[in-house]
Design a protein around this motif. Sequence first.
Motif, short mmCIF file in Angstrom:
data_model
loop_
_atom_site.label_atom_id
_atom_site.label_comp_id
_atom_site.label_asym_id
_atom_site.label_seq_id
_atom_site.Cartn_x
_atom_site.Cartn_y
_atom_site.Cartn_z
N MET A 18 -62.59 -29.68 -16.72
CA MET A 18 -61.80 -28.82 -17.62
C MET A 18 -62.66 -27.71 -18.20
SD MET A 18 -59.30 -31.12 -20.02
CE MET A 18 -59.79 -30.17 -21.44
N LEU A 19 -63.85 -28.08 -18.65
CA LEU A 19 -64.75 -27.09 -19.24
C LEU A 19 -65.19 -26.05 -18.22
CD1 LEU A 19 -67.02 -29.10 -21.69
CD2 LEU A 19 -65.61 -27.10 -22.23
N ARG A 20 -65.45 -26.52 -17.01
CA ARG A 20 -65.84 -25.57 -15.95
C ARG A 20 -64.73 -24.55 -15.69
NH1 ARG A 20 -69.61 -25.67 -12.69
NH2 ARG A 20 -68.39 -25.10 -10.88
N LYS A 21 -63.51 -25.03 -15.72
CA LYS A 21 -62.37 -24.16 -15.47
C LYS A 21 -62.23 -23.13 -16.61
CE LYS A 21 -57.71 -24.80 -13.69
NZ LYS A 21 -56.59 -25.76 -13.64
N ILE A 22 -62.33 -23.62 -17.84
CA ILE A 22 -62.21 -22.75 -19.01
C ILE A 22 -63.29 -21.67 -18.99
CG2 ILE A 22 -62.39 -22.67 -21.54
CD1 ILE A 22 -59.96 -24.16 -20.92
N LYS A 23 -64.50 -22.09 -18.63
CA LYS A 23 -65.62 -21.14 -18.60
C LYS A 23 -65.63 -20.31 -17.32
CE LYS A 23 -68.80 -24.09 -21.28
NZ LYS A 23 -69.99 -24.97 -21.10
N ARG A 24 -64.63 -20.51 -16.48
CA ARG A 24 -64.52 -19.77 -15.22
C ARG A 24 -65.76 -19.89 -14.36
NH1 ARG A 24 -60.05 -16.41 -15.76
NH2 ARG A 24 -59.37 -16.18 -17.91
N GLN A 25 -66.31 -21.09 -14.31
CA GLN A 25 -67.46 -21.31 -13.44
C GLN A 25 -66.96 -21.47 -12.00
OE1 GLN A 25 -69.59 -24.67 -15.01
NE2 GLN A 25 -70.17 -23.60 -16.88
N PRO A 26 -67.79 -21.11 -11.04
CA PRO A 26 -67.38 -21.22 -9.63
C PRO A 26 -66.95 -22.66 -9.31
CG PRO A 26 -69.49 -20.11 -9.82
CD PRO A 26 -69.14 -20.59 -11.19
N SER A 27 -65.93 -22.77 -8.47
CA SER A 27 -65.35 -24.09 -8.22
C SER A 27 -66.00 -24.80 -7.04
CB SER A 27 -63.85 -23.95 -7.96
OG SER A 27 -63.67 -23.08 -6.86
N CYS A 28 -67.23 -24.38 -6.68
CA CYS A 28 -67.85 -24.94 -5.47
C CYS A 28 -68.27 -26.39 -5.64
CB CYS A 28 -69.04 -24.09 -5.03
SG CYS A 28 -70.33 -24.01 -6.27
N VAL A 29 -68.34 -26.86 -6.87
CA VAL A 29 -68.75 -28.25 -7.07
C VAL A 29 -67.93 -28.83 -8.22
CG1 VAL A 29 -70.67 -27.71 -8.64
CG2 VAL A 29 -70.79 -29.77 -7.25
N SER A 30 -67.52 -30.09 -8.10
CA SER A 30 -66.71 -30.72 -9.13
C SER A 30 -67.39 -31.97 -9.66
CB SER A 30 -65.33 -31.09 -8.57
OG SER A 30 -65.47 -32.18 -7.68
N ALA A 31 -66.86 -32.50 -10.76
CA ALA A 31 -67.45 -33.69 -11.37
C ALA A 31 -67.52 -34.85 -10.39
CB ALA A 31 -66.63 -34.10 -12.60
N ASP A 32 -66.51 -34.98 -9.52
CA ASP A 32 -66.52 -36.10 -8.59
C ASP A 32 -67.60 -35.95 -7.51
OD1 ASP A 32 -64.57 -37.35 -10.01
OD2 ASP A 32 -62.93 -36.69 -8.73
N ASP A 33 -68.08 -34.71 -7.29
CA ASP A 33 -69.24 -34.53 -6.40
C ASP A 33 -70.53 -34.92 -7.12
OD1 ASP A 33 -67.66 -33.32 -4.38
OD2 ASP A 33 -67.73 -31.43 -5.48
N ILE A 34 -70.57 -34.61 -8.42
CA ILE A 34 -71.80 -34.84 -9.19
C ILE A 34 -71.98 -36.31 -9.54
CG2 ILE A 34 -72.85 -34.36 -11.45
CD1 ILE A 34 -71.72 -31.48 -11.14
N TRP A 35 -70.84 -36.98 -9.83
CA TRP A 35 -70.90 -38.42 -10.13
C TRP A 35 -70.04 -39.18 -9.12
CZ3 TRP A 35 -70.08 -34.99 -14.37
CH2 TRP A 35 -71.12 -34.95 -15.32
N PRO A 36 -70.46 -39.25 -7.86
CA PRO A 36 -69.61 -39.91 -6.86
C PRO A 36 -69.53 -41.41 -7.11
CG PRO A 36 -71.71 -39.34 -5.88
CD PRO A 36 -71.73 -38.79 -7.29
N GLN A 37 -68.39 -41.99 -6.79
CA GLN A 37 -68.26 -43.45 -6.84
C GLN A 37 -68.89 -43.99 -5.56
OE1 GLN A 37 -66.66 -45.49 -9.35
NE2 GLN A 37 -67.24 -43.58 -10.34
N ASP A 38 -69.63 -45.08 -5.70
CA ASP A 38 -70.31 -45.64 -4.53
C ASP A 38 -69.34 -46.00 -3.41
OD1 ASP A 38 -72.81 -47.43 -6.44
OD2 ASP A 38 -72.64 -45.36 -5.83
N GLY A 39 -68.17 -46.50 -3.79
CA GLY A 39 -67.24 -46.98 -2.76
C GLY A 39 -66.35 -45.90 -2.18
N ASP A 40 -66.50 -44.66 -2.65
CA ASP A 40 -65.61 -43.59 -2.21
C ASP A 40 -65.57 -43.49 -0.69
OD1 ASP A 40 -65.23 -43.10 -4.79
OD2 ASP A 40 -65.91 -41.02 -4.78
N GLY A 41 -64.37 -43.44 -0.17
CA GLY A 41 -64.22 -43.20 1.26
C GLY A 41 -64.37 -44.45 2.11
#
Lengths: 221, 232
Positions: free
Chosen positions: A121-144
Amino acid sequence: MQNMSTALGGFNVGRLANSKPQRTPGRASQAVIGDLADSDEKLLIAVGNRQDTQAFNVLFSRFATRIYAMGMKLTRNEQLSHDLVQEAMLTVWQKAPLYDLDRGNAQSWIFTLTRNRCFDMLRKIKRQPSCVSADDIWPQDGDGEHHLVHEEQGSLEVEVALIERHYTSLPAPQQAVIEQIYMLDRTHEEAAAELMIPLGTLKSRLRLGVGKLKQLIGIEK
Amino acid sequence: MTTDVNYHPAAELLEAFAQGTLSTGLSVALSAHIELCASCREESRRLESTSALAWSQAPAQERNEDVTEDFSALIASIVKQPQLKELSSEQFSVDKIHMLEHSVTLPRALAKVASEGLVWKKLAGGINQAQVTLDDETQCEFIYMKPGSQVPVHKHQGNEITLVLDGSFSDELGHYQAADFVVRNQAHLHRPASEEGCLCFAVLDGPLAFTKGLARLFNPINRYRFRRATSQ
Ligand SMILES: [Zn+2]
Protein backbone atom coordinates in the motif's frame (compact mmCIF):
# COMPACT_ATOMS: atom_id res chain seq x y z
CA MET A 1 7.86 -32.36 11.21
CA GLN A 2 6.03 -31.33 14.32
CA ASN A 3 3.70 -33.85 15.81
CA MET A 4 0.16 -32.62 15.51
CA SER A 5 -0.85 -33.36 19.09
CA THR A 6 2.23 -31.45 20.24
CA ALA A 7 1.20 -28.51 18.12
CA LEU A 8 -2.32 -28.51 19.45
CA GLY A 9 -1.01 -29.01 22.97
CA GLY A 10 1.13 -25.93 22.46
CA PHE A 11 -1.86 -23.82 21.52
CA ASN A 12 -3.71 -25.18 24.48
CA VAL A 13 -0.99 -24.16 26.91
CA GLY A 14 -1.07 -20.71 25.40
CA ARG A 15 -4.80 -20.44 25.79
CA LEU A 16 -4.81 -21.65 29.35
CA ALA A 17 -2.08 -19.19 30.23
CA ASN A 18 -4.43 -16.41 29.14
CA SER A 19 -6.17 -16.66 32.51
CA LYS A 20 -9.41 -17.99 31.10
CA PRO A 21 -12.08 -18.93 33.63
CA GLN A 22 -11.25 -22.23 35.28
CA ARG A 23 -13.48 -25.18 34.47
CA THR A 24 -14.35 -27.85 36.99
CA PRO A 25 -11.62 -30.50 37.20
CA GLY A 26 -13.89 -33.28 35.97
CA ARG A 27 -14.46 -31.47 32.72
CA ALA A 28 -10.82 -30.77 32.00
CA SER A 29 -10.78 -32.46 28.61
CA GLN A 30 -13.89 -30.58 27.53
CA ALA A 31 -12.29 -27.36 28.68
CA VAL A 32 -9.41 -28.09 26.31
CA ILE A 33 -11.78 -28.64 23.41
CA GLY A 34 -13.76 -25.55 24.32
CA ASP A 35 -10.61 -23.41 24.37
CA LEU A 36 -9.37 -24.83 21.10
CA ALA A 37 -12.73 -24.29 19.51
CA ASP A 38 -12.26 -20.54 19.61
CA SER A 39 -8.50 -20.28 19.18
CA ASP A 40 -7.39 -18.09 16.30
CA GLU A 41 -6.16 -21.21 14.53
CA LYS A 42 -9.52 -22.96 14.81
CA LEU A 43 -11.29 -19.90 13.47
CA LEU A 44 -8.89 -19.59 10.58
CA ILE A 45 -9.38 -23.28 9.74
CA ALA A 46 -13.15 -22.82 9.81
CA VAL A 47 -12.83 -19.86 7.44
CA GLY A 48 -10.49 -21.70 5.08
CA ASN A 49 -12.16 -25.12 5.09
CA ARG A 50 -15.84 -24.18 5.37
CA GLN A 51 -16.08 -20.50 4.42
CA ASP A 52 -17.43 -19.99 7.94
CA THR A 53 -18.58 -16.36 8.03
CA GLN A 54 -19.29 -16.42 11.77
CA ALA A 55 -15.69 -17.48 12.44
CA PHE A 56 -14.55 -14.70 10.11
CA ASN A 57 -16.59 -12.19 12.09
CA VAL A 58 -14.84 -13.25 15.29
CA LEU A 59 -11.40 -13.03 13.63
CA PHE A 60 -12.30 -9.61 12.30
CA SER A 61 -13.24 -8.31 15.73
CA ARG A 62 -10.08 -9.79 17.25
CA PHE A 63 -7.64 -8.45 14.69
CA ALA A 64 -9.11 -5.17 13.38
CA THR A 65 -7.64 -3.05 16.19
CA ARG A 66 -4.24 -4.75 15.94
CA ILE A 67 -4.13 -4.24 12.18
CA TYR A 68 -5.16 -0.63 12.62
CA ALA A 69 -2.36 -0.16 15.18
CA MET A 70 0.22 -1.62 12.81
CA GLY A 71 -1.09 0.66 10.09
CA MET A 72 -0.67 3.72 12.31
CA LYS A 73 2.86 2.65 13.23
CA LEU A 74 3.93 2.14 9.62
CA THR A 75 1.95 4.87 7.83
CA ARG A 76 1.04 7.39 10.56
CA ASN A 77 -2.14 7.99 8.60
CA GLU A 78 -5.64 7.18 9.86
CA GLN A 79 -7.25 6.77 6.45
CA LEU A 80 -4.50 4.44 5.25
CA SER A 81 -4.77 2.46 8.46
CA HIS A 82 -8.50 2.01 7.90
CA ASP A 83 -7.79 0.90 4.35
CA LEU A 84 -5.23 -1.53 5.71
CA VAL A 85 -7.83 -3.15 7.99
CA GLN A 86 -10.00 -3.70 4.93
CA GLU A 87 -7.18 -4.97 2.71
CA ALA A 88 -5.60 -7.22 5.30
CA MET A 89 -8.88 -8.80 6.39
CA LEU A 90 -9.84 -9.35 2.76
CA THR A 91 -6.52 -11.16 2.31
CA VAL A 92 -7.19 -13.22 5.45
CA TRP A 93 -10.47 -14.33 3.89
CA GLN A 94 -8.98 -15.04 0.47
CA LYS A 95 -5.87 -16.85 1.65
CA ALA A 96 -7.32 -18.74 4.64
CA PRO A 97 -7.30 -22.04 2.66
CA LEU A 98 -3.54 -21.61 2.19
CA TYR A 99 -2.78 -21.17 5.91
CA ASP A 100 -0.44 -23.91 7.15
CA LEU A 101 -0.30 -24.40 10.91
CA ASP A 102 2.95 -26.37 10.61
CA ARG A 103 4.64 -23.10 9.60
CA GLY A 104 3.42 -20.92 12.43
CA ASN A 105 0.46 -19.79 14.47
CA ALA A 106 -2.43 -17.66 13.24
CA GLN A 107 -1.05 -14.46 14.77
CA SER A 108 2.22 -14.82 12.87
CA TRP A 109 0.35 -15.56 9.68
CA ILE A 110 -1.90 -12.52 9.99
CA PHE A 111 1.01 -10.36 11.15
CA THR A 112 3.14 -11.11 8.08
CA LEU A 113 0.18 -10.80 5.76
CA THR A 114 -0.72 -7.40 7.24
CA ARG A 115 2.90 -6.21 7.04
CA ASN A 116 3.04 -7.25 3.39
CA ARG A 117 -0.24 -5.54 2.46
CA CYS A 118 0.90 -2.38 4.25
CA PHE A 119 4.25 -2.44 2.47
CA ASP A 120 2.54 -2.69 -0.92
CA MET A 121 0.00 0.00 0.00
CA LEU A 122 2.77 2.41 0.95
CA ARG A 123 4.68 1.67 -2.23
CA LYS A 124 1.59 2.45 -4.26
CA ILE A 125 0.91 5.70 -2.38
CA LYS A 126 4.52 6.80 -2.83
CA ARG A 127 4.30 5.84 -6.52
CA GLN A 128 7.31 3.59 -6.29
CA PRO A 129 8.01 1.38 -9.31
CA SER A 130 5.95 -1.81 -9.20
CA CYS A 131 8.81 -4.09 -10.24
CA VAL A 132 8.94 -5.77 -6.84
CA SER A 133 6.22 -6.53 -4.29
CA ALA A 134 6.10 -7.55 -0.63
CA ASP A 135 5.44 -11.16 -1.60
CA ASP A 136 8.73 -11.17 -3.56
CA ILE A 137 10.62 -9.71 -0.62
CA TRP A 138 9.08 -12.02 2.01
CA PRO A 139 8.29 -15.19 0.04
CA GLN A 140 6.53 -18.06 1.77
CA ASP A 141 8.69 -21.16 1.76
CA GLY A 142 5.90 -23.35 0.45
CA ASP A 143 4.87 -21.00 -2.35
CA GLY A 144 4.26 -22.79 -5.60
CA GLU A 145 4.97 -26.22 -4.18
CA HIS A 146 1.29 -27.04 -3.70
CA HIS A 147 0.91 -27.67 -7.40
CA LEU A 148 3.18 -30.70 -7.28
CA VAL A 149 0.72 -32.71 -5.24
CA HIS A 150 -1.85 -32.76 -8.02
CA GLU A 151 0.59 -33.58 -10.75
CA GLU A 152 1.99 -36.57 -8.93
CA GLN A 153 -1.24 -38.24 -7.87
CA GLY A 154 -1.58 -40.45 -10.93
CA SER A 155 1.73 -42.21 -10.68
CA LEU A 156 1.32 -42.76 -6.98
CA GLU A 157 -1.97 -44.60 -7.08
CA VAL A 158 -0.23 -47.45 -8.82
CA GLU A 159 2.06 -47.86 -5.84
CA VAL A 160 -0.54 -48.15 -3.09
CA ALA A 161 0.56 -51.63 -2.02
CA LEU A 162 4.13 -50.44 -1.62
CA ILE A 163 3.01 -47.31 0.14
CA GLU A 164 1.08 -49.33 2.70
CA ARG A 165 4.25 -51.22 3.60
CA HIS A 166 6.38 -48.11 4.11
CA TYR A 167 4.04 -45.51 5.36
CA THR A 168 4.13 -46.53 9.03
CA SER A 169 7.66 -45.11 9.22
CA LEU A 170 6.32 -41.63 8.45
CA PRO A 171 5.46 -39.13 11.18
CA ALA A 172 1.88 -39.63 12.37
CA PRO A 173 0.52 -36.36 10.86
CA GLN A 174 1.82 -37.37 7.43
CA GLN A 175 0.42 -40.88 7.79
CA ALA A 176 -2.96 -39.40 8.60
CA VAL A 177 -3.15 -37.26 5.44
CA ILE A 178 -1.88 -40.07 3.21
CA GLU A 179 -4.45 -42.43 4.68
CA GLN A 180 -7.21 -39.92 4.00
CA ILE A 181 -6.22 -39.17 0.42
CA TYR A 182 -4.76 -42.41 -0.91
CA MET A 183 -6.46 -45.10 1.13
CA LEU A 184 -9.84 -43.61 1.90
CA ASP A 185 -9.91 -41.72 -1.40
CA ARG A 186 -11.11 -38.50 0.17
CA THR A 187 -10.84 -35.13 -1.53
CA HIS A 188 -8.43 -32.59 -0.03
CA GLU A 189 -11.37 -30.65 1.36
CA GLU A 190 -12.94 -33.73 2.96
CA ALA A 191 -9.62 -34.82 4.46
CA ALA A 192 -8.88 -31.36 5.88
CA ALA A 193 -12.33 -31.27 7.45
CA GLU A 194 -11.95 -34.78 8.87
CA LEU A 195 -8.52 -34.04 10.39
CA MET A 196 -9.52 -30.51 11.42
CA ILE A 197 -6.42 -28.98 9.84
CA PRO A 198 -6.12 -26.15 7.29
CA LEU A 199 -6.15 -27.09 3.65
CA GLY A 200 -2.68 -25.54 3.35
CA THR A 201 -1.36 -27.80 6.12
CA LEU A 202 -2.95 -30.85 4.53
CA LYS A 203 -1.26 -30.11 1.23
CA SER A 204 2.15 -29.47 2.72
CA ARG A 205 2.01 -32.62 4.91
CA LEU A 206 0.91 -34.57 1.87
CA ARG A 207 3.79 -33.19 -0.16
CA LEU A 208 6.32 -33.99 2.57
CA GLY A 209 4.87 -37.44 3.23
CA VAL A 210 4.68 -38.36 -0.44
CA GLY A 211 8.23 -37.13 -1.00
CA LYS A 212 9.50 -39.21 1.89
CA LEU A 213 7.59 -42.28 0.70
CA LYS A 214 9.02 -41.91 -2.75
CA GLN A 215 12.49 -41.94 -1.27
CA LEU A 216 11.73 -45.00 0.85
CA ILE A 217 10.21 -46.85 -2.07
CA GLY A 218 13.00 -45.75 -4.34
CA ILE A 219 10.92 -44.04 -6.99
CA GLU A 220 12.96 -40.90 -6.81
CA LYS A 221 16.46 -40.82 -8.21
CA MET B 1 22.36 -22.59 0.25
CA THR B 2 25.62 -20.77 0.90
CA THR B 3 26.94 -21.72 4.31
CA ASP B 4 30.23 -19.87 4.47
CA VAL B 5 28.96 -16.35 5.05
CA ASN B 6 31.16 -14.05 7.12
CA TYR B 7 29.40 -10.68 7.01
CA HIS B 8 25.80 -10.36 8.15
CA PRO B 9 23.35 -7.52 8.71
CA ALA B 10 23.13 -6.26 12.31
CA ALA B 11 20.34 -7.72 14.46
CA GLU B 12 18.50 -4.38 14.54
CA LEU B 13 18.44 -4.31 10.76
CA LEU B 14 17.00 -7.83 10.63
CA GLU B 15 14.37 -6.84 13.14
CA ALA B 16 13.37 -3.73 11.20
CA PHE B 17 13.14 -5.93 8.11
CA ALA B 18 10.81 -8.37 9.88
CA GLN B 19 8.61 -5.46 10.95
CA GLY B 20 8.44 -3.96 7.49
CA THR B 21 9.88 -0.58 8.45
CA LEU B 22 12.80 -0.45 6.00
CA SER B 23 12.85 1.24 2.61
CA THR B 24 12.18 -0.94 -0.42
CA GLY B 25 15.83 -0.82 -1.48
CA LEU B 26 17.10 -2.04 1.88
CA SER B 27 14.29 -4.59 2.13
CA VAL B 28 15.29 -6.10 -1.21
CA ALA B 29 18.94 -6.32 -0.10
CA LEU B 30 17.96 -7.95 3.21
CA SER B 31 15.63 -10.37 1.45
CA ALA B 32 18.40 -11.40 -0.93
CA HIS B 33 20.92 -11.92 1.87
CA ILE B 34 18.42 -13.96 3.90
CA GLU B 35 17.77 -16.20 0.93
CA LEU B 36 21.51 -16.89 0.70
CA CYS B 37 22.27 -17.13 4.42
CA ALA B 38 20.83 -19.94 6.53
CA SER B 39 21.63 -18.36 9.90
CA CYS B 40 20.02 -15.01 9.05
CA ARG B 41 17.05 -16.91 7.60
CA GLU B 42 16.56 -18.67 10.89
CA GLU B 43 17.08 -15.48 12.87
CA SER B 44 14.63 -13.54 10.74
CA ARG B 45 11.96 -16.23 11.22
CA ARG B 46 12.49 -15.98 14.94
CA LEU B 47 12.27 -12.18 14.84
CA GLU B 48 9.13 -12.42 12.75
CA SER B 49 7.37 -14.60 15.30
CA THR B 50 8.49 -12.52 18.29
CA SER B 51 7.32 -9.39 16.47
CA ALA B 52 3.99 -11.08 15.76
CA LEU B 53 3.66 -12.08 19.39
CA ALA B 54 4.41 -8.56 20.64
CA TRP B 55 1.95 -7.22 18.10
CA SER B 56 -0.86 -9.55 19.10
CA GLN B 57 -0.31 -8.90 22.80
CA ALA B 58 0.00 -5.13 22.65
CA PRO B 59 -2.54 -3.45 24.89
CA ALA B 60 -5.57 -2.15 23.07
CA GLN B 61 -5.33 1.54 22.33
CA GLU B 62 -7.74 4.29 23.18
CA ARG B 63 -8.85 4.39 19.55
CA ASN B 64 -10.66 1.11 20.06
CA GLU B 65 -14.13 2.57 19.65
CA ASP B 66 -13.25 4.00 16.28
CA VAL B 67 -12.05 0.70 14.99
CA THR B 68 -14.85 -1.37 16.44
CA GLU B 69 -17.36 0.70 14.52
CA ASP B 70 -19.94 -1.28 12.59
CA PHE B 71 -18.01 -3.35 10.12
CA SER B 72 -20.89 -5.63 9.15
CA ALA B 73 -21.23 -4.17 5.64
CA LEU B 74 -17.51 -4.52 5.03
CA ILE B 75 -17.46 -8.07 6.35
CA ALA B 76 -20.49 -8.94 4.21
CA SER B 77 -18.71 -7.69 1.11
CA ILE B 78 -15.47 -9.53 1.96
CA VAL B 79 -17.11 -12.92 2.47
CA LYS B 80 -18.67 -12.65 -0.99
CA GLN B 81 -15.19 -12.76 -2.50
CA PRO B 82 -13.87 -16.07 -3.80
CA GLN B 83 -11.09 -17.75 -1.81
CA LEU B 84 -7.75 -18.91 -3.17
CA LYS B 85 -7.26 -22.67 -3.21
CA GLU B 86 -3.84 -22.53 -4.83
CA LEU B 87 -1.24 -19.87 -4.72
CA SER B 88 -0.70 -18.44 -8.15
CA SER B 89 3.04 -18.71 -8.24
CA GLU B 90 4.41 -16.17 -10.63
CA GLN B 91 7.23 -17.44 -12.73
CA PHE B 92 10.01 -15.02 -13.47
CA SER B 93 11.33 -15.35 -16.97
CA VAL B 94 14.67 -13.96 -15.83
CA ASP B 95 16.29 -15.43 -12.78
CA LYS B 96 19.82 -15.19 -14.05
CA ILE B 97 21.94 -12.22 -14.81
CA HIS B 98 24.40 -12.56 -17.66
CA MET B 99 27.75 -10.91 -17.18
CA LEU B 100 30.20 -11.30 -20.00
CA GLU B 101 31.00 -15.00 -20.23
CA HIS B 102 29.16 -16.30 -17.17
CA SER B 103 25.67 -16.05 -15.73
CA VAL B 104 24.57 -15.86 -12.13
CA THR B 105 21.38 -17.10 -10.48
CA LEU B 106 19.89 -14.30 -8.44
CA PRO B 107 17.91 -14.45 -5.19
CA ARG B 108 14.19 -14.16 -5.85
CA ALA B 109 13.65 -10.50 -4.96
CA LEU B 110 16.65 -9.42 -7.04
CA ALA B 111 15.60 -11.65 -9.92
CA LYS B 112 12.28 -9.82 -9.89
CA VAL B 113 14.05 -6.46 -9.84
CA ALA B 114 16.32 -7.48 -12.71
CA SER B 115 13.53 -9.08 -14.72
CA GLU B 116 12.54 -5.77 -16.29
CA GLY B 117 15.97 -5.49 -17.83
CA LEU B 118 19.19 -3.86 -16.68
CA VAL B 119 21.01 -1.10 -18.49
CA TRP B 120 24.74 -1.38 -17.89
CA LYS B 121 27.06 1.59 -17.94
CA LYS B 122 30.83 1.30 -18.16
CA LEU B 123 32.69 3.32 -15.57
CA ALA B 124 36.39 3.89 -15.02
CA GLY B 125 38.58 1.17 -13.57
CA GLY B 126 36.82 -1.85 -15.05
CA ILE B 127 33.58 -1.19 -13.20
CA ASN B 128 30.13 -1.69 -14.72
CA GLN B 129 27.02 -0.35 -13.10
CA ALA B 130 23.28 -0.85 -13.68
CA GLN B 131 21.01 1.39 -11.65
CA VAL B 132 17.54 0.33 -10.58
CA THR B 133 14.92 2.61 -9.04
CA LEU B 134 13.09 1.05 -6.11
CA ASP B 135 12.12 4.02 -3.95
CA ASP B 136 12.85 7.69 -3.27
CA GLU B 137 15.08 7.09 -0.28
CA THR B 138 17.83 4.94 -1.69
CA GLN B 139 19.87 4.54 -4.81
CA CYS B 140 20.22 0.93 -5.85
CA GLU B 141 22.51 -0.60 -8.39
CA PHE B 142 24.05 -3.78 -9.59
CA ILE B 143 27.82 -3.44 -9.79
CA TYR B 144 30.07 -5.69 -11.80
CA MET B 145 33.80 -5.45 -11.23
CA LYS B 146 35.78 -7.06 -13.98
CA PRO B 147 38.59 -9.45 -13.01
CA GLY B 148 41.59 -7.38 -12.00
CA SER B 149 39.59 -4.21 -11.56
CA GLN B 150 40.31 -1.59 -8.94
CA VAL B 151 38.16 1.31 -7.92
CA PRO B 152 40.05 4.61 -7.68
CA VAL B 153 40.38 6.04 -4.17
CA HIS B 154 37.23 7.87 -3.35
CA LYS B 155 35.14 9.48 -0.64
CA HIS B 156 31.44 9.12 -0.19
CA GLN B 157 28.73 10.74 1.91
CA GLY B 158 26.10 8.50 3.43
CA ASN B 159 25.75 4.80 3.98
CA GLU B 160 26.03 1.96 1.59
CA ILE B 161 25.40 -1.73 1.90
CA THR B 162 26.92 -4.08 -0.61
CA LEU B 163 25.67 -7.62 -1.07
CA VAL B 164 28.10 -9.86 -2.92
CA LEU B 165 26.25 -12.06 -5.41
CA ASP B 166 29.08 -13.74 -7.27
CA GLY B 167 32.87 -13.69 -7.21
CA SER B 168 34.62 -11.67 -4.54
CA PHE B 169 36.26 -8.34 -3.77
CA SER B 170 38.67 -7.07 -1.15
CA ASP B 171 39.42 -3.85 0.63
CA GLU B 172 41.62 -2.76 3.50
CA LEU B 173 39.32 -4.51 5.98
CA GLY B 174 38.61 -7.85 4.42
CA HIS B 175 37.79 -10.17 1.62
CA TYR B 176 34.14 -10.53 0.69
CA GLN B 177 32.47 -13.44 -1.06
CA ALA B 178 29.03 -14.45 -2.29
CA ALA B 179 26.24 -13.70 0.22
CA ASP B 180 28.44 -11.38 2.34
CA PHE B 181 26.54 -8.29 3.48
CA VAL B 182 29.03 -5.43 3.76
CA VAL B 183 28.10 -2.14 5.44
CA ARG B 184 30.12 1.02 4.87
CA ASN B 185 29.61 4.41 6.42
CA GLN B 186 30.48 7.79 5.07
CA ALA B 187 33.63 9.67 4.35
CA HIS B 188 36.30 7.02 4.43
CA LEU B 189 38.98 6.65 1.83
CA HIS B 190 38.61 3.28 0.36
CA ARG B 191 40.05 1.08 -2.38
CA PRO B 192 37.98 -1.97 -3.25
CA ALA B 193 39.53 -4.31 -5.78
CA SER B 194 38.56 -7.59 -7.34
CA GLU B 195 41.02 -10.14 -8.60
CA GLU B 196 38.54 -12.73 -9.87
CA GLY B 197 35.67 -10.37 -10.75
CA CYS B 198 32.62 -9.60 -8.63
CA LEU B 199 28.91 -9.01 -9.04
CA CYS B 200 27.25 -7.04 -6.24
CA PHE B 201 23.98 -5.37 -5.40
CA ALA B 202 24.50 -2.04 -3.63
CA VAL B 203 22.05 0.20 -1.78
CA LEU B 204 23.04 3.78 -1.05
CA ASP B 205 21.17 6.37 0.88
CA GLY B 206 21.56 10.00 -0.07
CA PRO B 207 23.58 12.08 2.39
CA LEU B 208 20.41 13.48 3.95
CA ALA B 209 18.01 10.59 3.59
CA PHE B 210 19.08 8.71 6.69
CA THR B 211 17.61 9.71 9.99
CA LYS B 212 19.74 9.25 13.04
CA GLY B 213 17.51 6.38 14.08
CA LEU B 214 18.17 4.50 10.91
CA ALA B 215 21.87 5.27 10.80
CA ARG B 216 22.10 3.70 14.25
CA LEU B 217 21.00 0.42 12.69
CA PHE B 218 24.23 0.01 10.84
CA ASN B 219 27.06 -1.87 12.37
CA PRO B 220 29.47 0.82 13.64
CA ILE B 221 32.43 -1.53 13.32
CA ASN B 222 32.26 -1.57 9.55
CA ARG B 223 33.23 2.00 9.01
CA TYR B 224 34.87 1.77 5.64
CA ARG B 225 32.72 1.62 2.64
CA PHE B 226 32.68 0.31 -0.85
CA ARG B 227 32.51 3.66 -2.53
CA ARG B 228 30.34 4.68 -5.41
CA ALA B 229 32.27 4.74 -8.62
CA THR B 230 30.41 7.49 -10.45
CA SER B 231 31.89 10.74 -9.21
CA GLN B 232 35.48 11.94 -9.19
ZN1 LIG C 1 23.54 -13.65 7.27
